[in-house]
Design a protein around this motif. Sequence first.
Motif, PDB file in Angstrom:
ATOM      1  N   LYS A 117     -22.071 -19.268 -47.984  1.00 27.94           N
ATOM      2  CA  LYS A 117     -21.909 -20.466 -48.831  1.00 27.94           C
ATOM      3  C   LYS A 117     -22.934 -20.505 -49.962  1.00 27.94           C
ATOM      4  CE  LYS A 117     -19.524 -22.825 -45.153  1.00 27.94           C
ATOM      5  NZ  LYS A 117     -19.672 -23.661 -43.971  1.00 27.94           N
ATOM      6  N   GLN A 146     -17.117 -21.261 -50.239  1.00 26.62           N
ATOM      7  CA  GLN A 146     -16.525 -21.652 -48.958  1.00 26.62           C
ATOM      8  C   GLN A 146     -16.523 -20.554 -47.910  1.00 26.62           C
ATOM      9  OE1 GLN A 146     -12.670 -23.253 -49.996  1.00 26.62           O
ATOM     10  NE2 GLN A 146     -13.544 -25.226 -50.586  1.00 26.62           N
ATOM     11  N   THR A 147     -17.049 -19.392 -48.253  1.00 29.54           N
ATOM     12  CA  THR A 147     -17.070 -18.289 -47.286  1.00 29.54           C
ATOM     13  C   THR A 147     -18.459 -18.159 -46.674  1.00 29.54           C
ATOM     14  OG1 THR A 147     -17.499 -16.787 -49.115  1.00 29.54           O
ATOM     15  CG2 THR A 147     -15.221 -16.996 -48.405  1.00 29.54           C
ATOM     16  N   ASN A 149     -14.331 -27.150 -39.347  1.00 26.05           N
ATOM     17  CA  ASN A 149     -15.152 -28.185 -39.958  1.00 26.05           C
ATOM     18  C   ASN A 149     -16.641 -27.855 -39.896  1.00 26.05           C
ATOM     19  OD1 ASN A 149     -16.108 -28.834 -37.348  1.00 26.05           O
ATOM     20  ND2 ASN A 149     -14.353 -30.173 -37.011  1.00 26.05           N
ATOM     21  N   ARG A 150     -16.989 -26.670 -39.416  1.00 26.94           N
ATOM     22  CA  ARG A 150     -18.409 -26.310 -39.320  1.00 26.94           C
ATOM     23  C   ARG A 150     -19.057 -26.324 -40.691  1.00 26.94           C
ATOM     24  NH1 ARG A 150     -19.361 -21.214 -38.259  1.00 26.94           N
ATOM     25  NH2 ARG A 150     -21.543 -21.546 -37.804  1.00 26.94           N
ATOM     26  N   THR A 151     -20.016 -27.203 -40.874  1.00 28.13           N
ATOM     27  CA  THR A 151     -20.605 -27.277 -42.215  1.00 28.13           C
ATOM     28  C   THR A 151     -21.859 -26.423 -42.350  1.00 28.13           C
ATOM     29  OG1 THR A 151     -22.154 -29.091 -41.802  1.00 28.13           O
ATOM     30  CG2 THR A 151     -19.881 -29.693 -42.313  1.00 28.13           C
ATOM     31  N   THR A 152     -22.276 -25.789 -41.278  1.00 27.46           N
ATOM     32  CA  THR A 152     -23.514 -24.991 -41.289  1.00 27.46           C
ATOM     33  C   THR A 152     -24.649 -25.775 -41.942  1.00 27.46           C
ATOM     34  OG1 THR A 152     -22.789 -23.872 -43.328  1.00 27.46           O
ATOM     35  CG2 THR A 152     -22.308 -22.787 -41.252  1.00 27.46           C
ATOM     36  N   SER A 153     -24.667 -27.073 -41.651  1.00 28.15           N
ATOM     37  CA  SER A 153     -25.751 -27.972 -42.092  1.00 28.15           C
ATOM     38  C   SER A 153     -25.897 -28.123 -43.589  1.00 28.15           C
ATOM     39  CB  SER A 153     -27.104 -27.503 -41.536  1.00 28.15           C
ATOM     40  OG  SER A 153     -27.091 -27.607 -40.151  1.00 28.15           O
ATOM     41  N   ILE A 154     -24.865 -27.837 -44.344  1.00 26.88           N
ATOM     42  CA  ILE A 154     -25.006 -28.095 -45.772  1.00 26.88           C
ATOM     43  C   ILE A 154     -23.865 -28.952 -46.315  1.00 26.88           C
ATOM     44  CG2 ILE A 154     -26.372 -26.047 -46.301  1.00 26.88           C
ATOM     45  CD1 ILE A 154     -23.540 -25.051 -47.541  1.00 26.88           C
ATOM     46  N   GLY A 155     -23.062 -29.507 -45.427  1.00 27.96           N
ATOM     47  CA  GLY A 155     -22.039 -30.432 -45.903  1.00 27.96           C
ATOM     48  C   GLY A 155     -20.719 -29.798 -46.225  1.00 27.96           C
ATOM     49  N   MET A 156     -20.637 -28.477 -46.285  1.00 26.39           N
ATOM     50  CA  MET A 156     -19.403 -27.811 -46.717  1.00 26.39           C
ATOM     51  C   MET A 156     -18.728 -27.166 -45.500  1.00 26.39           C
ATOM     52  SD  MET A 156     -17.198 -26.442 -48.790  1.00 26.39           S
ATOM     53  CE  MET A 156     -17.586 -26.020 -50.481  1.00 26.39           C
ATOM     54  N   PRO A 157     -17.506 -27.611 -45.180  1.00 27.61           N
ATOM     55  CA  PRO A 157     -16.791 -26.967 -44.079  1.00 27.61           C
ATOM     56  C   PRO A 157     -16.456 -25.522 -44.452  1.00 27.61           C
ATOM     57  CG  PRO A 157     -15.751 -29.024 -44.733  1.00 27.61           C
ATOM     58  CD  PRO A 157     -16.744 -28.675 -45.794  1.00 27.61           C
ATOM     59  N   SER A 158     -16.086 -24.718 -43.454  1.00 28.10           N
ATOM     60  CA  SER A 158     -15.749 -23.315 -43.741  1.00 28.10           C
ATOM     61  C   SER A 158     -14.265 -23.193 -44.023  1.00 28.10           C
ATOM     62  CB  SER A 158     -16.150 -22.437 -42.543  1.00 28.10           C
ATOM     63  OG  SER A 158     -17.524 -22.594 -42.290  1.00 28.10           O
ATOM     64  N   PHE A 159     -13.918 -23.396 -45.273  1.00 27.64           N
ATOM     65  CA  PHE A 159     -12.510 -23.391 -45.650  1.00 27.64           C
ATOM     66  C   PHE A 159     -11.931 -21.992 -45.814  1.00 27.64           C
ATOM     67  CE2 PHE A 159     -11.581 -27.730 -46.011  1.00 27.64           C
ATOM     68  CZ  PHE A 159     -12.559 -28.414 -46.704  1.00 27.64           C
ATOM     69  N   LYS A 160     -12.761 -20.985 -45.891  1.00 26.13           N
ATOM     70  CA  LYS A 160     -12.252 -19.632 -46.102  1.00 26.13           C
ATOM     71  C   LYS A 160     -12.933 -18.680 -45.137  1.00 26.13           C
ATOM     72  CE  LYS A 160     -11.628 -20.082 -51.139  1.00 26.13           C
ATOM     73  NZ  LYS A 160     -10.233 -19.939 -51.507  1.00 26.13           N
ATOM     74  N   PRO A 200     -28.799 -32.590 -47.902  1.00 28.92           N
ATOM     75  CA  PRO A 200     -27.495 -32.041 -47.540  1.00 28.92           C
ATOM     76  C   PRO A 200     -27.510 -31.484 -46.120  1.00 28.92           C
ATOM     77  CG  PRO A 200     -28.127 -31.314 -49.715  1.00 28.92           C
ATOM     78  CD  PRO A 200     -29.311 -32.032 -49.135  1.00 28.92           C
ATOM     79  N   GLY A 201     -26.476 -31.845 -45.386  1.00 27.28           N
ATOM     80  CA  GLY A 201     -26.456 -31.502 -43.967  1.00 27.28           C
ATOM     81  C   GLY A 201     -26.788 -32.736 -43.149  1.00 27.28           C
ATOM     82  N   THR A 217     -24.961 -35.742 -46.393  1.00 26.73           N
ATOM     83  CA  THR A 217     -23.653 -35.456 -46.973  1.00 26.73           C
ATOM     84  C   THR A 217     -22.582 -36.067 -46.077  1.00 26.73           C
ATOM     85  OG1 THR A 217     -24.121 -33.274 -46.038  1.00 26.73           O
ATOM     86  CG2 THR A 217     -24.002 -33.427 -48.404  1.00 26.73           C
ATOM     87  N   CYS A 234      -8.256 -25.866 -40.235  1.00 27.13           N
ATOM     88  CA  CYS A 234      -9.432 -25.203 -40.775  1.00 27.13           C
ATOM     89  C   CYS A 234     -10.702 -25.686 -40.083  1.00 27.13           C
ATOM     90  CB  CYS A 234      -9.532 -25.348 -42.286  1.00 27.13           C
ATOM     91  SG  CYS A 234     -10.042 -26.964 -42.796  1.00 27.13           S
ATOM     92  N   MET A 243     -19.611 -35.360 -45.074  1.00 29.45           N
ATOM     93  CA  MET A 243     -18.920 -34.567 -44.061  1.00 29.45           C
ATOM     94  C   MET A 243     -19.702 -34.578 -42.749  1.00 29.45           C
ATOM     95  SD  MET A 243     -16.155 -32.770 -43.808  1.00 29.45           S
ATOM     96  CE  MET A 243     -15.848 -32.528 -45.547  1.00 29.45           C
ATOM     97  N   ASP A 244     -21.013 -34.383 -42.868  1.00 32.61           N
ATOM     98  CA  ASP A 244     -21.850 -34.348 -41.672  1.00 32.61           C
ATOM     99  C   ASP A 244     -21.961 -35.726 -41.049  1.00 32.61           C
ATOM    100  OD1 ASP A 244     -23.102 -32.293 -43.872  1.00 32.61           O
ATOM    101  OD2 ASP A 244     -23.046 -31.444 -41.854  1.00 32.61           O
ATOM    102  N   PRO A 247     -11.289 -31.541 -43.273  1.00 30.56           N
ATOM    103  CA  PRO A 247     -10.863 -31.067 -41.958  1.00 30.56           C
ATOM    104  C   PRO A 247     -10.464 -32.254 -41.072  1.00 30.56           C
ATOM    105  CG  PRO A 247     -12.928 -30.056 -42.595  1.00 30.56           C
ATOM    106  CD  PRO A 247     -12.635 -31.096 -43.625  1.00 30.56           C
ATOM    107  N   VAL A 284     -18.968 -31.986 -52.476  1.00 29.56           N
ATOM    108  CA  VAL A 284     -19.384 -31.637 -51.116  1.00 29.56           C
ATOM    109  C   VAL A 284     -18.428 -30.621 -50.476  1.00 29.56           C
ATOM    110  CG1 VAL A 284     -18.172 -33.460 -49.831  1.00 29.56           C
ATOM    111  CG2 VAL A 284     -20.396 -32.685 -49.064  1.00 29.56           C
TER     112      VAL A 284
END
Lengths: 134, 563, 489
Positions: free
Chosen positions: C308, C304-305, A96-107, C367-368, C371, A94, C373-374, C396, C116
């Motif tokens: 977001k 998640q789509t 891992n791009r979080t688009t700068s908000i911490g959430m990867p693109s899981f869907k 965030p970003g 967070t 999947c 993940m980042d 991931p 997160v």
Amino acid sequence: MMVEQKLKVTLLTGRTIEQGVGKEKGKASKEYFDACSMCYMDADDMKNLGVKNNTNILVTTPDGSVVLRAVKYPRSATPGLIYIPYGPWANAICSNRTTSIGMPSFKGTPAEVQPALDQKVMTMEELLKSEFGR
Amino acid sequence: MPEVIIKNGFVFDPLNGINGEKMDISIKNGKIVEKVTHKAKVIDATGLTVMPGGVDIHTHIAGGEVNTGRMVRPEDHVKDTVTKTAMTRSGTGYSIPSTFVTGYRYSQMGYTTVMNPSMAPLEAKHTHEELNDIPLLDKATYPLIGDWWFVLEYLKKGDLKECARHVAWMMEITKGYAIKIVNPGGLESWGFGHNVHSIDDVVPNFCITPREIMVGLAKVNEMLNLPHSIHLHTNNLGLPGNYSTTLETMKALETVPYHGKPVAHITHLQFSSFGGDSWGNFKSAAEEVANYINTHNHMTFDMGQIIFTDTTTMTADGPFEYTLYQLSGHKWVNSDVETETSGGIIPFHYKKNNAVNATQWSIGLELALLIKDPWKMMMTTDHPNAGPFSFYPRILAWLTSKDARMATLKNCHKKAQKNSLLPSIDREITLYELAIMTRAAQAKALGLKNKGHLGVGADADVAIFNINPETTDIARKYKTARKAFKNAAYTIKDGQIVVKDGEVVGKADGRTMWLNVETTEPCRIDDEMKNKFRQYWTVDYENYPVSDHYVKVKDPITIKASV
Amino acid sequence: MSIVKSVTCPICGCLCDDIELTVEKNEVVKVRNGCAICESKFLGYKGHHRIKTPLMRKDGKLVPVSMDEAVHAAAEILANANYPILYGWSSTSSEAQRIGVELTEEVGGIMDNTAVVCHGPSILGVQEVGIPTCTLGQIRHRADLIIYWGCDPWSAHPRHLERYTSFTEGRFENSQWKSYMQKLKAQAGQKKLESAARIEIGSTHPKPQTCTLPGMPQSMNKSGRKLIVVDVRKSMSAEMADYFIQVQPNKDYELMQALRVLITDGELDVDSVAGVPVEYLKDVANALVNCEFGVIFFGMGLTQTAGKFRNIEIAIQLVRDLNSRTKFTIMPMRGHFNVTGANIVSAWQSGYPYGVDFSMGYPRYNPGETTCMDVLLREENDASLVIASDPGANFPKKAVENMIKHPLIVIDPHMNATSMLGDIVFPSAFVGIEVEGTAYRMDHVPLPLKKVVEPPKGVFSDEEILTRILNEVRVIKASSKKLSKKVDA
């Protein structure tokens, strides 16, 4: 020369009740393995790709590839969509791009599917070892 | 515990009639005592003002609503960060400080007891968890029961006794301190998006009126002998012309038998003293409201004074918060709680050049200055609704100094300046009256026998300020006074110095107080009640009460009811 | 043998508190009222995947060590780290979470929780526009229109409908269970007829279902509660719905915007939005404004789509707009049983709900940037502590790779993916089974978690383990201060 068929799809990952039950039994349990190392596909897509129910496929994204057991989605047509339950198999590929908000693109990210009859689905231990060396 | 003696300060202790007398205050084992030995630690209070620790009767500092407010306002916190020290935890502040910062900041201003005025019973555990994390202060909290289904049903039936028993049960299991009522009838109506608009409107599905709820609960309060009266946020709060509802409410409460102790407390009165009939002709009705209060003794009040700043409104008055959303378009939180109450949050910026805001600012001060008896009118901002509590010193300056008021008024919107009564009011609250409005009256209204005074037996909660009443005229030197009130020279909690020169120098948890109300006949907690419980709430009966586990330092008060 | 009633289930954000357990010889032997996942946990928590002693990685292998050795090693790592991440928190009690904030502050790290990768975007959306919401009992009593958007409660929150929405009795609305049963019977009957007809005709395979979207069925005109499900594929929850709307992947934002236009009596200049004909959307808009009390529950399908947190923002704005026509609320379907608590505790102690950076000595939130993940993807951390979560299985690959480049401390009852990758592993007791505590339901209602059995010998609670590590960190820092004073002197 035989060209292996590949199908372009949109990848979704998410929960299933079997994944929920499996994770409580233990992430190294058979129930978890059965629940999470699989991939729901549209029946017609499977037919066109020559993939029989409960046989293995290789799913590839820009982030990686993983062998999973393909299962026909029982409830409706979902052409162009595949659904992999949350877990280490889903995370092997999947985004891992979080688009700068911490959430990867899981869907909703692009993936490719091809038959992989001769390839084995790795256990969680094998997967972790191959990905992380532990 | 060590002995302490505060020597030679100018003591203001209105509950004991002490008005600036130079005297010593002796402390032993966390209590005020007659005298101490020579071994006592000496605090030299020469030239300083000594008062009991501050008591705040109404400040939103803990619980679900407050915390949701914190969560939705990161932009508020980023401008006010607090770094960790060896003595203190880190945090963030401004309009909704994090819990540790709340404790430190109150204490730095000389406060030692605070009351969290809004607790949804279903979320009581959350309120108490947060209160545990507010250091340096004693605290208590009021459960919201004005729209609780059991109350509505028993009052409708006319069964005051059974209502009283259920209220006693609710007070005990939520570890609460007083009956809180907000927009009675309005919150249940808001469950389907409606509101009540007068105290005689009928609440849908329950066939009861706000008048019946308020009067009924005031009588229940008497029957239970609770130390505070009912604590009331009026109907139609925040709407132009609402002063008539406030007057009707106060008149309705005249019917409750009065035995010398107030039968009700109206909170943040400023928001309920609006004249005019639209935002266009909005004006103050402080004079009308004050005239009534000056001629009636059955109630107490607190100000809800506006501060010109960016703050956050949060109340259980869901429909009112929705109105604010419609006016401002700001981010809006609504949070209705099953069977019990509702709630809303919306940021709000009070501006001097906004005619309505500036008039509101004037209303709060007009009320405080026109109401002759300082024991009736207490100083609050309904933190953070009208402004953050850290701005209290500004209000103290406005109250004690006409110069301070005029300096602010002259920068306000012209319309507000023109209509304000403040230019015609010369009264300047004295230090003695200030001590009444910020500690003595609050403790008295709350029935806290050991707070708000420095008589023998009181808790040794003391605030010492850098003000020499003999040499400093706080009416003229209001900026000096403001600084002094912002950073106490000493704050003493249970005999321990916790703040010195505005810095936190000690650690203390503070106690949580609540009422264990002993009725002669207990509420019937039998299977029928438990089943009804399951019908009304989505939690099991057994999981509803707040166990002792949730209170770090316990200070229960046993009350014997007359029912 | 004893029966323990009113037990709160420690699995998902439903936090069902009516579970009844039969306990025999310190083991749960029977579970009543729970869903399949609940039963799996209460009956299976003692499985062979349970960790029995602290472990440390030596020569590439995890070997048993004493608690003292593990505590000291973990404390050394955290005390000396520049930018440690302390992550997880969602499957433990608020009592443990409080210590977590204190520890993170002490070591100047990042306090982040599973939101997160779950409803963090929802929090961001709420921070933009607020949220009109309520407790679940309000839904139970009042809601006559229930919408599940981008979530599948049947799979992830199995008892949600029976406890809080369509299949429960409320003061003002009744359960639709009987009506649903009748619908199932009718559907079964219909399938039998179709099957018989095929046999008659001679075809052996059922015709593949074509993807034609149906318009709003008549059942949406019934009195009583109505259930709409919006998803990219027909989930089990969608099967139970009165109306299923199949939305194209990554197009929920457009669909919600379209509804916002229609509920204010606006017109759309297109024939369909996100794969749904506008004519059907008009029916949906009517259903939205004509209900007495509506609610949208939403999940990962929105967070998640594409878009977001903007998806959440727009969903909330739709609900805000609806409040000018009727009563409407919205609620995120929180996953872990105490992720809500992790946000709540973090917010009351620091002001921020997740992704809190204490490295400057005060809480920072961006965030970003802050967070975890980042931070992991930028390889900025130099140590991690993971508790009450399993990022090894849920993050991931790249993030996990970077996490294990540096020391990884794990606190968990089970040998899960993260434990298998850890350098120091502490076995912990199960909150809500072996340790009591407090958790916050998806609607922010706090509930007590019971202790019903004793934990295995030598296995401590998260609270105890964290407290020991915190105390040891303070000892190490104090002695290193003394040392540096001596050196300076």
